[in-house]
Design a protein around this motif. Structure first.
Motif, PDB file in Angstrom:
ATOM      1  N   PHE A 171      -5.688   5.992  -6.754  1.00 51.27           N
ATOM      2  CA  PHE A 171      -5.089   4.711  -7.087  1.00 51.27           C
ATOM      3  C   PHE A 171      -4.899   4.594  -8.600  1.00 51.27           C
ATOM      4  N   PHE A 172      -4.262   3.502  -9.024  1.00 47.77           N
ATOM      5  CA  PHE A 172      -4.010   3.294 -10.445  1.00 47.77           C
ATOM      6  C   PHE A 172      -4.672   2.008 -10.915  1.00 47.77           C
ATOM      7  N   SER A 173      -4.928   1.938 -12.208  1.00 48.25           N
ATOM      8  CA  SER A 173      -5.648   0.799 -12.761  1.00 48.25           C
ATOM      9  C   SER A 173      -4.766  -0.445 -12.839  1.00 48.25           C
ATOM     10  N   ARG A 174      -5.419  -1.577 -12.995  1.00 41.96           N
ATOM     11  CA  ARG A 174      -4.721  -2.850 -13.204  1.00 41.96           C
ATOM     12  C   ARG A 174      -3.799  -2.746 -14.416  1.00 41.96           C
ATOM     13  N   LYS A 175      -4.311  -2.160 -15.491  1.00 37.69           N
ATOM     14  CA  LYS A 175      -3.529  -2.019 -16.719  1.00 37.69           C
ATOM     15  C   LYS A 175      -2.284  -1.185 -16.488  1.00 37.69           C
ATOM     16  N   THR A 176      -2.409  -0.091 -15.739  1.00 36.30           N
ATOM     17  CA  THR A 176      -1.265   0.770 -15.457  1.00 36.30           C
ATOM     18  C   THR A 176      -0.168   0.006 -14.732  1.00 36.30           C
ATOM     19  N   TRP A 177      -0.554  -0.752 -13.714  1.00 34.90           N
ATOM     20  CA  TRP A 177       0.442  -1.493 -12.942  1.00 34.90           C
ATOM     21  C   TRP A 177       1.085  -2.597 -13.769  1.00 34.90           C
ATOM     22  N   LYS A 178       0.274  -3.323 -14.538  1.00 37.28           N
ATOM     23  CA  LYS A 178       0.838  -4.413 -15.334  1.00 37.28           C
ATOM     24  C   LYS A 178       1.782  -3.865 -16.399  1.00 37.28           C
ATOM     25  N   ASN A 179       1.440  -2.738 -16.999  1.00 40.21           N
ATOM     26  CA  ASN A 179       2.339  -2.108 -17.971  1.00 40.21           C
ATOM     27  C   ASN A 179       3.633  -1.654 -17.310  1.00 40.21           C
ATOM     28  N   ALA A 180       3.520  -1.121 -16.101  1.00 41.15           N
ATOM     29  CA  ALA A 180       4.713  -0.653 -15.391  1.00 41.15           C
ATOM     30  C   ALA A 180       5.648  -1.821 -15.081  1.00 41.15           C
ATOM     31  N   PHE A 181       5.076  -2.928 -14.610  1.00 44.23           N
ATOM     32  CA  PHE A 181       5.907  -4.100 -14.317  1.00 44.23           C
ATOM     33  C   PHE A 181       6.523  -4.669 -15.593  1.00 44.23           C
ATOM     34  N   ARG A 224      -7.804   1.421  -9.312  1.00 46.10           N
ATOM     35  CA  ARG A 224      -8.781   2.368  -9.851  1.00 46.10           C
ATOM     36  C   ARG A 224      -9.803   1.555 -10.653  1.00 46.10           C
ATOM     37  N   ASP A 225     -10.762   0.968  -9.923  1.00 49.78           N
ATOM     38  CA  ASP A 225     -11.745   0.090 -10.555  1.00 49.78           C
ATOM     39  C   ASP A 225     -13.127   0.342  -9.957  1.00 49.78           C
ATOM     40  N   ILE A 226     -14.106  -0.419 -10.391  1.00 48.16           N
ATOM     41  CA  ILE A 226     -15.490  -0.189  -9.961  1.00 48.16           C
ATOM     42  C   ILE A 226     -15.673  -0.378  -8.457  1.00 48.16           C
ATOM     43  N   PRO A 227     -15.190  -1.485  -7.847  1.00 48.34           N
ATOM     44  CA  PRO A 227     -15.363  -1.621  -6.395  1.00 48.34           C
ATOM     45  C   PRO A 227     -14.804  -0.448  -5.603  1.00 48.34           C
ATOM     46  N   SER A 246       0.822  -1.214   0.000  1.00 48.34           N
ATOM     47  CA  SER A 246       0.000   0.000   0.000  1.00 48.34           C
ATOM     48  C   SER A 246       0.857   1.266   0.000  1.00 48.34           C
ATOM     49  N   ALA A 247       1.935   1.232  -0.758  1.00 51.05           N
ATOM     50  CA  ALA A 247       2.861   2.360  -0.776  1.00 51.05           C
ATOM     51  C   ALA A 247       3.160   2.860  -2.176  1.00 51.05           C
ATOM     52  N   ALA A 248       3.252   1.957  -3.157  1.00 51.06           N
ATOM     53  CA  ALA A 248       3.765   2.328  -4.474  1.00 51.06           C
ATOM     54  C   ALA A 248       2.881   3.323  -5.216  1.00 51.06           C
ATOM     55  N   HIS A 249       1.583   3.399  -4.855  1.00 51.70           N
ATOM     56  CA  HIS A 249       0.701   4.351  -5.545  1.00 51.70           C
ATOM     57  C   HIS A 249       1.068   5.800  -5.244  1.00 51.70           C
ATOM     58  N   GLU A 250       1.902   6.013  -4.222  1.00 50.51           N
ATOM     59  CA  GLU A 250       2.335   7.377  -3.935  1.00 50.51           C
ATOM     60  C   GLU A 250       3.314   7.889  -4.987  1.00 50.51           C
ATOM     61  N   ILE A 251       3.834   6.991  -5.812  1.00 46.23           N
ATOM     62  CA  ILE A 251       4.655   7.400  -6.947  1.00 46.23           C
ATOM     63  C   ILE A 251       3.695   7.728  -8.075  1.00 46.23           C
ATOM     64  N   ARG A 252       3.463   8.993  -8.328  1.00 47.01           N
ATOM     65  CA  ARG A 252       2.378   9.416  -9.214  1.00 47.01           C
ATOM     66  C   ARG A 252       2.760   9.382 -10.698  1.00 47.01           C
ATOM     67  N   ASN A 253       4.030   9.526 -10.982  1.00 47.69           N
ATOM     68  CA  ASN A 253       4.483   9.586 -12.373  1.00 47.69           C
ATOM     69  C   ASN A 253       4.770   8.182 -12.896  1.00 47.69           C
ATOM     70  N   ASN A 254       4.249   7.845 -14.069  1.00 51.32           N
ATOM     71  CA  ASN A 254       4.401   6.492 -14.601  1.00 51.32           C
ATOM     72  C   ASN A 254       5.852   6.141 -14.910  1.00 51.32           C
ATOM     73  N   LYS A 255       6.614   7.092 -15.447  1.00 46.50           N
ATOM     74  CA  LYS A 255       8.017   6.833 -15.729  1.00 46.50           C
ATOM     75  C   LYS A 255       8.796   6.581 -14.443  1.00 46.50           C
ATOM     76  N   GLU A 256       8.433   7.343 -13.404  1.00 46.79           N
ATOM     77  CA  GLU A 256       9.090   7.143 -12.113  1.00 46.79           C
ATOM     78  C   GLU A 256       8.737   5.769 -11.552  1.00 46.79           C
ATOM     79  N   LYS A 257       7.491   5.340 -11.745  1.00 46.06           N
ATOM     80  CA  LYS A 257       7.097   3.982 -11.326  1.00 46.06           C
ATOM     81  C   LYS A 257       7.991   2.936 -11.976  1.00 46.06           C
ATOM     82  N   GLU A 258       8.159   3.064 -13.302  1.00 46.26           N
ATOM     83  CA  GLU A 258       8.953   2.076 -14.037  1.00 46.26           C
ATOM     84  C   GLU A 258      10.408   2.076 -13.574  1.00 46.26           C
ATOM     85  N   THR A 259      10.965   3.258 -13.359  1.00 48.52           N
ATOM     86  CA  THR A 259      12.343   3.355 -12.870  1.00 48.52           C
ATOM     87  C   THR A 259      12.474   2.690 -11.513  1.00 48.52           C
TER      88      THR A 259
END
Length: 250
Positions: A216-226, A201-204, A166-179
């Motif tokens: 929060f960020f979407s499933r797609k965002t996280w999977k793309n970052a990984f 970032r989903d319906i529930p 419950s910490a990584a979402h504080e990194i708001r920039n996608n490029k920074e996430k990937e780095t």
């Protein structure tokens, strides 16, 4: 060492750290009701307005109580399917964003492991009042080190498990996430893995937190970052309808 949580500690944390939202919400409700009464609008409008604000203010607390106080999140039983043998885990890294409620608990779950704790909080970039308040009351695990998201001060292939709870979402920039995730991958042993737990970032979570789900960020965002960070195996398992556990490895 503190591993026992107080009753309703999770929801009380949410209420305390985000109290500015509740103060603003109540003020807006008071203004809205004043306008409705001055315009002499139908009573049904009053009740609809009150219901909408109560839903928006109370539902996040109920969901937070469920997730953080009643679901077993801090018991770490949800971790068992992802780890074959706790005793084989020799080196663990737990990375937080300035609020650490898990390192002491992880030490009890992995008593023979070496645990290093890092904090990537940056007061210039992470300016939300909730984070600032959380840091003021957070317990600090011994020898916790402050880091930047582009450099983890460990050798290549030196770590069995990296926890991002419950910490990584504080990194708001996608490029920074990937780095940041590339750094996590770098320090993992060939058979090592990252365990990340996040709201999505989903319906529930929209139903639970309304506009707050945009934090929060979407499933797609996280999977793309990984994927862009070089991970070849990315597994997601739901832990309650509101949180996901990502198990990622080389």
């Amino acid at each position: 060492m503190v591993t026992n949580r107080k009753k309703f500690q999770g929801v009380l944390n949410i209420l305390s750290f985000n109290r500015h939202f509740y103060v603003i919400g109540l003020l807006v409700l008071a203004i809205a009701l004043t306008v409705i009464l001055l315009l002499k609008l139908p009573t049904i409008i009053v009740w609809i307005t009150i219901s909408a604000f109560v839903y928006g203010l109370v539902t996040p607390l109920l969901v937070s109580a469920y997730v953080y106080d009643f679901s077993g999140y801090y018991s770490f039983k949800w971790l068992q399917p992802h780890i074959n043998d706790n005793a084989s885990v020799k080196k663990i890294v737990n990375i937080n964003a300035g609020f650490d409620e898990t390192s002491f608990i992880l030490q009890t779950k992995f008593p023979t492991s070496e645990i290093k704790v890092f904090d990537f909080y940056n007061k210039k970039q992470h300016t939300e009042p909730a984070i600032v308040r959380a840091r003021n009351v957070s317990l600090t695990y011994p020898n916790t080190k402050q880091i930047t998201t582009n450099k983890i001060p460990l050798k290549d292939h030196s770590t069995d498990l990296v926890f991002l709870l419950s910490a990584a979402h504080e990194i708001r920039n996608n490029k920074e996430k990937e780095t940041f995730l590339k750094e996590c991958k770098r320090i993992c042993k060939p058979e090592g893995k990252i365990i990340m737990v996040e709201h999505l970032r989903d319906i529930p979570n929209f139903l639970a937190f309304s506009i707050g789900f945009t934090h929060f960020f979407s499933r797609k965002t996280w999977k793309n970052a990984f994927k862009n960070a070089g991970f070849s195996k990315i597994e997601e398992v739901k832990f309650t309808p509101f949180m996901s556990v990502f198990n990622c490895s080389n």
